[in-house]
Design a protein around this motif. Structure first.
Motif, PDB file in Angstrom:
ATOM      1  N   CYS A  42       0.973  -1.219  -0.126  1.00 50.36           N
ATOM      2  CA  CYS A  42       0.063   0.030   0.127  1.00 50.36           C
ATOM      3  C   CYS A  42       0.990   1.208  -0.003  1.00 50.36           C
ATOM      4  O   CYS A  42       0.577   2.184  -0.734  1.00 50.36           O
ATOM      5  CB  CYS A  42      -0.907  -0.105   1.015  1.00 50.36           C
ATOM      6  N   ALA A  43       1.995   1.135   0.988  1.00 52.18           N
ATOM      7  CA  ALA A  43       2.793   2.403   1.015  1.00 52.18           C
ATOM      8  C   ALA A  43       3.568   2.713  -0.470  1.00 52.18           C
ATOM      9  O   ALA A  43       3.532   3.824  -1.038  1.00 52.18           O
ATOM     10  CB  ALA A  43       3.900   2.277   1.808  1.00 52.18           C
ATOM     11  N   GLU A  44       3.956   1.847  -1.400  1.00 52.75           N
ATOM     12  CA  GLU A  44       4.348   1.844  -2.661  1.00 52.75           C
ATOM     13  C   GLU A  44       3.343   2.273  -3.520  1.00 52.75           C
ATOM     14  O   GLU A  44       3.431   3.266  -4.565  1.00 52.75           O
ATOM     15  CB  GLU A  44       4.853   0.440  -3.486  1.00 52.75           C
ATOM     16  N   LEU A  45       1.952   2.084  -3.277  1.00 55.36           N
ATOM     17  CA  LEU A  45       0.817   2.819  -4.171  1.00 55.36           C
ATOM     18  C   LEU A  45       0.350   3.876  -3.751  1.00 55.36           C
ATOM     19  O   LEU A  45      -0.476   4.572  -4.533  1.00 55.36           O
ATOM     20  CB  LEU A  45      -0.394   1.657  -4.028  1.00 55.36           C
ATOM     21  N   GLY A  46       1.021   4.478  -2.713  1.00 59.15           N
ATOM     22  CA  GLY A  46       0.590   5.793  -1.972  1.00 59.15           C
ATOM     23  C   GLY A  46      -0.738   5.554  -1.219  1.00 59.15           C
ATOM     24  O   GLY A  46      -1.283   6.718  -1.007  1.00 59.15           O
ATOM     25  N   HIS A  70      -6.425  -4.303  -1.494  1.00 55.33           N
ATOM     26  CA  HIS A  70      -5.307  -4.831  -2.300  1.00 55.33           C
ATOM     27  C   HIS A  70      -4.936  -6.161  -1.735  1.00 55.33           C
ATOM     28  O   HIS A  70      -4.229  -7.027  -2.484  1.00 55.33           O
ATOM     29  CB  HIS A  70      -4.249  -3.801  -2.371  1.00 55.33           C
ATOM     30  N   GLN A  71      -5.221  -6.765  -0.379  1.00 56.43           N
ATOM     31  CA  GLN A  71      -4.783  -8.098   0.081  1.00 56.43           C
ATOM     32  C   GLN A  71      -3.436  -8.289  -0.234  1.00 56.43           C
ATOM     33  O   GLN A  71      -3.160  -9.386  -0.626  1.00 56.43           O
ATOM     34  CB  GLN A  71      -5.749  -9.237  -0.610  1.00 56.43           C
ATOM     35  N   HIS A  72      -2.418  -7.509   0.016  1.00 52.51           N
ATOM     36  CA  HIS A  72      -1.079  -7.643  -0.087  1.00 52.51           C
ATOM     37  C   HIS A  72      -0.470  -8.821   0.754  1.00 52.51           C
ATOM     38  O   HIS A  72       0.511  -9.470  -0.012  1.00 52.51           O
ATOM     39  CB  HIS A  72      -0.310  -6.435   0.267  1.00 52.51           C
ATOM     40  N   ALA A  73      -0.886  -9.043   1.716  1.00 48.73           N
ATOM     41  CA  ALA A  73      -0.496 -10.399   2.246  1.00 48.73           C
ATOM     42  C   ALA A  73      -0.560 -11.697   1.574  1.00 48.73           C
ATOM     43  O   ALA A  73       0.355 -12.560   1.410  1.00 48.73           O
ATOM     44  CB  ALA A  73      -0.998 -10.566   3.759  1.00 48.73           C
ATOM     45  N   THR A  74      -1.720 -11.687   1.038  1.00 50.18           N
ATOM     46  CA  THR A  74      -2.075 -12.916   0.345  1.00 50.18           C
ATOM     47  C   THR A  74      -1.493 -12.896  -0.798  1.00 50.18           C
ATOM     48  O   THR A  74      -0.856 -14.027  -1.454  1.00 50.18           O
ATOM     49  CB  THR A  74      -3.566 -13.194  -0.056  1.00 50.18           C
ATOM     50  N   GLU A  75      -1.231 -11.733  -1.411  1.00 52.84           N
ATOM     51  CA  GLU A  75      -0.238 -11.621  -2.891  1.00 52.84           C
ATOM     52  C   GLU A  75       0.889 -12.061  -2.565  1.00 52.84           C
ATOM     53  O   GLU A  75       1.529 -12.592  -3.349  1.00 52.84           O
ATOM     54  CB  GLU A  75      -0.783 -10.248  -3.090  1.00 52.84           C
ATOM     55  N   HIS A  76       1.536 -11.598  -1.498  1.00 54.73           N
ATOM     56  CA  HIS A  76       3.008 -12.048  -1.243  1.00 54.73           C
ATOM     57  C   HIS A  76       3.239 -13.361  -1.080  1.00 54.73           C
ATOM     58  O   HIS A  76       3.980 -14.033  -1.705  1.00 54.73           O
ATOM     59  CB  HIS A  76       3.455 -11.369   0.269  1.00 54.73           C
TER      60      HIS A  76
END
Length: 104
Positions: A42-46, A70-76
């Protein structure tokens, strides 16, 4: 609505399956002793808002939970194959295995 972790725990209890899996059982110490304060993706996306934070127990990557847009943990997990994450929320110590769908 019941969480994924809650459903998996109930399923394990209902079937008599062990309450943990090999991935959760073989964990060592956290990869980072600190509680993170932001989702890396999320930080990278602002982006500045997310529901909850999760930390990868293999590499320490911090991502937002599945209740976040964005569900970044699951994406990782999907990109890396790292099987276990932990809640990075203050006062929470549970962990989740993406492979075996187990909470520990």
């Amino acid at each position: 609505m019941r969480s994924r972790a809650g459903r998996a725990t109930r399923r394990a209890q209902d079937t008599g399956a062990p309450p943990t899996c090999e991935h959760l059982a073989t964990l060592n110490a956290d990869p980072s002793p600190n509680t993170p304060s932001s989702c890396e993706g999320c930080a990278e996306l602002g982006e500045v808002t997310w529901a909850h934070l999760r930390m990868c127990m293999t590499c320490g990557h911090v991502g937002c939970c599945d209740s976040s847009p964005h569900q970044h943990a699951t994406e990782h997990f999907r990109r890396s194959g790292h099987p276990v994450m932990r809640s990075a929320e203050p006062g929470e110590s549970w962990r989740w295995c993406y492979i075996d769908l187990r909470v520990g």
